[in-house]
Design a protein around this motif. Sequence first.
Motif, PDB file in Angstrom:
ATOM      1  N   THR A  76      76.674   6.519  70.702  1.00 27.63           N
ATOM      2  CA  THR A  76      77.776   7.414  70.800  1.00 27.63           C
ATOM      3  C   THR A  76      78.770   6.998  69.458  1.00 27.63           C
ATOM      4  OG1 THR A  76      79.491   5.897  71.716  1.00 27.63           O
ATOM      5  CG2 THR A  76      77.669   7.450  73.013  1.00 27.63           C
ATOM      6  N   TYR A  78      81.840   6.126  69.320  1.00 30.12           N
ATOM      7  CA  TYR A  78      82.572   4.932  69.702  1.00 30.12           C
ATOM      8  C   TYR A  78      81.546   3.744  69.721  1.00 30.12           C
ATOM      9  CZ  TYR A  78      86.892   7.096  71.700  1.00 30.12           C
ATOM     10  OH  TYR A  78      88.041   7.516  71.657  1.00 30.12           O
ATOM     11  N   GLU A  79      80.428   3.713  69.934  1.00 30.80           N
ATOM     12  CA  GLU A  79      79.596   2.666  70.018  1.00 30.80           C
ATOM     13  C   GLU A  79      79.190   2.262  68.377  1.00 30.80           C
ATOM     14  OE1 GLU A  79      77.054   3.091  74.141  1.00 30.80           O
ATOM     15  OE2 GLU A  79      76.412   4.158  72.285  1.00 30.80           O
ATOM     16  N   ASN A  82      82.387   0.825  66.834  1.00 27.38           N
ATOM     17  CA  ASN A  82      82.685  -0.487  67.217  1.00 27.38           C
ATOM     18  C   ASN A  82      81.365  -1.539  66.611  1.00 27.38           C
ATOM     19  OD1 ASN A  82      84.864  -1.073  69.407  1.00 27.38           O
ATOM     20  ND2 ASN A  82      83.989   0.836  70.254  1.00 27.38           N
ATOM     21  N   LYS A  96      91.227  -0.758  67.338  1.00 28.34           N
ATOM     22  CA  LYS A  96      91.418   0.468  68.303  1.00 28.34           C
ATOM     23  C   LYS A  96      92.677   1.291  67.492  1.00 28.34           C
ATOM     24  CE  LYS A  96      93.016   1.273  72.955  1.00 28.34           C
ATOM     25  NZ  LYS A  96      93.850   2.370  72.625  1.00 28.34           N
ATOM     26  N   MET A  99      90.935   3.103  64.520  1.00 30.53           N
ATOM     27  CA  MET A  99      90.005   4.329  65.001  1.00 30.53           C
ATOM     28  C   MET A  99      90.605   5.266  65.609  1.00 30.53           C
ATOM     29  SD  MET A  99      86.861   3.633  67.929  1.00 30.53           S
ATOM     30  CE  MET A  99      86.527   1.809  67.136  1.00 30.53           C
ATOM     31  N   GLU A 100      91.783   5.126  66.476  1.00 34.37           N
ATOM     32  CA  GLU A 100      92.441   6.137  67.098  1.00 34.37           C
ATOM     33  C   GLU A 100      93.138   6.984  66.186  1.00 34.37           C
ATOM     34  OE1 GLU A 100      92.476   7.023  70.497  1.00 34.37           O
ATOM     35  OE2 GLU A 100      90.808   5.581  70.601  1.00 34.37           O
ATOM     36  N   LYS A 109      88.209  13.214  67.755  1.00 38.07           N
ATOM     37  CA  LYS A 109      88.499  11.986  68.991  1.00 38.07           C
ATOM     38  C   LYS A 109      87.658  12.423  70.176  1.00 38.07           C
ATOM     39  CE  LYS A 109      92.381   9.668  71.387  1.00 38.07           C
ATOM     40  NZ  LYS A 109      93.826   9.354  71.386  1.00 38.07           N
ATOM     41  N   LEU A 112      83.797  11.562  69.982  1.00 34.77           N
ATOM     42  CA  LEU A 112      83.533  10.109  69.809  1.00 34.77           C
ATOM     43  C   LEU A 112      82.583   9.553  70.939  1.00 34.77           C
ATOM     44  CD1 LEU A 112      86.513   8.393  68.422  1.00 34.77           C
ATOM     45  CD2 LEU A 112      84.314   9.239  67.203  1.00 34.77           C
ATOM     46  N   PRO A 113      82.764   9.935  72.342  1.00 31.56           N
ATOM     47  CA  PRO A 113      81.840   9.778  73.391  1.00 31.56           C
ATOM     48  C   PRO A 113      80.709  10.388  73.460  1.00 31.56           C
ATOM     49  CG  PRO A 113      84.231  10.476  74.089  1.00 31.56           C
ATOM     50  CD  PRO A 113      84.104  10.975  72.627  1.00 31.56           C
TER      51      PRO A 113
END
Length: 218
Positions: A76, A78-79, A82, A96, A99-100, A109, A112-113
């Motif tokens: 994803t 986010y993954e 990270n 964090k 990224m945000e 945003k 990202l999931p």
Amino acid sequence: PVLNDLSLTVPKGSIYGLMGLNGAGKTTTLKACCGLLKPDGGTITVNGIDIQKDPIACKKIMAYIPDNPDLYEFLTGYEYLNFVADMYGVSEADRKARMEALAERLDIKNALPNLISECSHGMKQKLAIISAWLHEPKLILMDEPSMGLSPIFVNEIFDIIQALNEAGTTVLLVEQNAKKALSIADRAYVLETGKIVLEGKASDLLNNDSIKKAYLGE
């Protein structure tokens, strides 16, 4: 050879443009500078470090955004971010926050999931841009960062480039929107068949008749 006796310097804290028609050697130059290609001769130093002798030390303080990012599509957003932050040792709090802030600014945003494989080209480009800025590199090499983005986000990208530069990041930029690139650059090099044929202040190049005709469509 793609590049012929090429010699260039990008001073600390500057934004330099790298211009040229297709096949001029722009992408090859960036790939050599970031260690993806090994030149047949000569040296490349980043912040005084020879990239062939100590590539890891160079790569810790730089970032490269290719024209066609090849991301891990089974992760994803986010993954992936990270993962990149882990590679560069970025703290949980710093990653964090960065990224945000960048995801919000680039309107990515909500994506990202999702798996990267489900993202559009433009979304992938934005993801690559965010990942390159997570560790606050001293030098960023950018190859067509606005490719695939809508005009409103092209403006955002250039605003962010200027903000990073003002915070101390040096930028070497290849960009199809030459007028936009020259509007934020300090100086620029012009390549033809692997050789530098012109170098000067970006403001001067914007008013150069041959540059207007070849690159600005004027």
